[in-house]
Motif scaffolding. Sequence first.
Motif: not given
Length: 390
Positions: A222, A226, A231
């Motif tokens: 992530s 993100k 993102n």
Amino acid sequence: MNPHTELDMQVHTRRRSGVALPMVLSALVLIGVLIAGVMFASVQEFRIGANTQHQTRAATAAEFGLNRVLVDWNPASNTTMLTGDTLKRSYTLSTGGKATVLVTRLPGSFFWVASEGEAGASRVDLSSRRVFGSLLRLDTPEIAFLGALTGRGNVTVGGSALISGYDGPPSGWTGCPAGANVAGVALGDTTPAALKVNGCSGSTCVLGIPAYLQTAVAQDTSTYFKYGNSNYSLLAASATKVIPAGTTLAGVTPVVVGATCQTGLLTNWGDPSRTTPLSPCTRYFPTIHALGNLHITGSKGQGLLLVDGDLQLSGGFYWVGMIVVRGTLRTTGAGAGIIGAVMAANVRLDDDITVTGNSYIRYSSCGAASALQASAMLIPVKERAWVEVF
């Protein structure tokens, strides 16, 4: 009959006054007044209703203009508009209303937007105008830079390569705010088995504070995909240039015709050099999305580079900005010079991230922030916040 009596009757008959005509005239006048009053009241009621309707439509058009600017915003304006510059847009609603929007660049990442809504313009006596204003800002992706190079998986650094987390502006850039130093390389594992540093000549290959940072954040996928409210997918969707998988690019360079930067060319990625006078491509920071593996040699550019596959750099490629690679990064030969930050997710974990040859990666908060700001979209400073100017 008495002659006097007959004479009196004649006289009395001649003097008798009628009341029908005055009553009829009075009735006609009263009826006329009533009809005129009803008509006046009806016209006033119609005008009040029409004005209320037009005011509502004008307010709707003004708010529509504010919202439409957010939807239609071109990120290229993030860097081309300087403080005090204005941008004008006009929109027509299906209901017949019109919105005229003026966007003014404020210092920093802020913009002031004034939207004038008009309705009923075909009838001057029934037209309405409303002006709404809103303070907007650039929604810059929130990326916490762990190091000049942040990698998931093994990393090999060797030869004359250099990775430095000491913050500094790109060569020739002015007006960059002071930043903070970061690690040279940030990994989930910095043991010799995962981080190989070989054959450095003259100086240490990896510099920074610290030179090597071992953190579980670098191992989390992530971290690479993100970025706060944004993102990887959203950034890729906003890309101004899309490159097919398996492409090899050479000779990527800024192109200027007359005094205009040719931003429509696939191989024009802006001008990171700060020559005197400045090139028209100086403030052009494209977002580039490669749909698979990408090989770049002997080129230069600036902005945000997103690579779905592996990225190979050679031939002295020079880049200022941010690079995010889903696969691995590999430099060979004359390698590459990157000023900004690099993140390589190495999603397959089947190959090392390799920085060798004469390559260097130098952290620059100014270079990375410029690239990220150039890809940002506008959002209200406060949700659904606007003020009525007029």
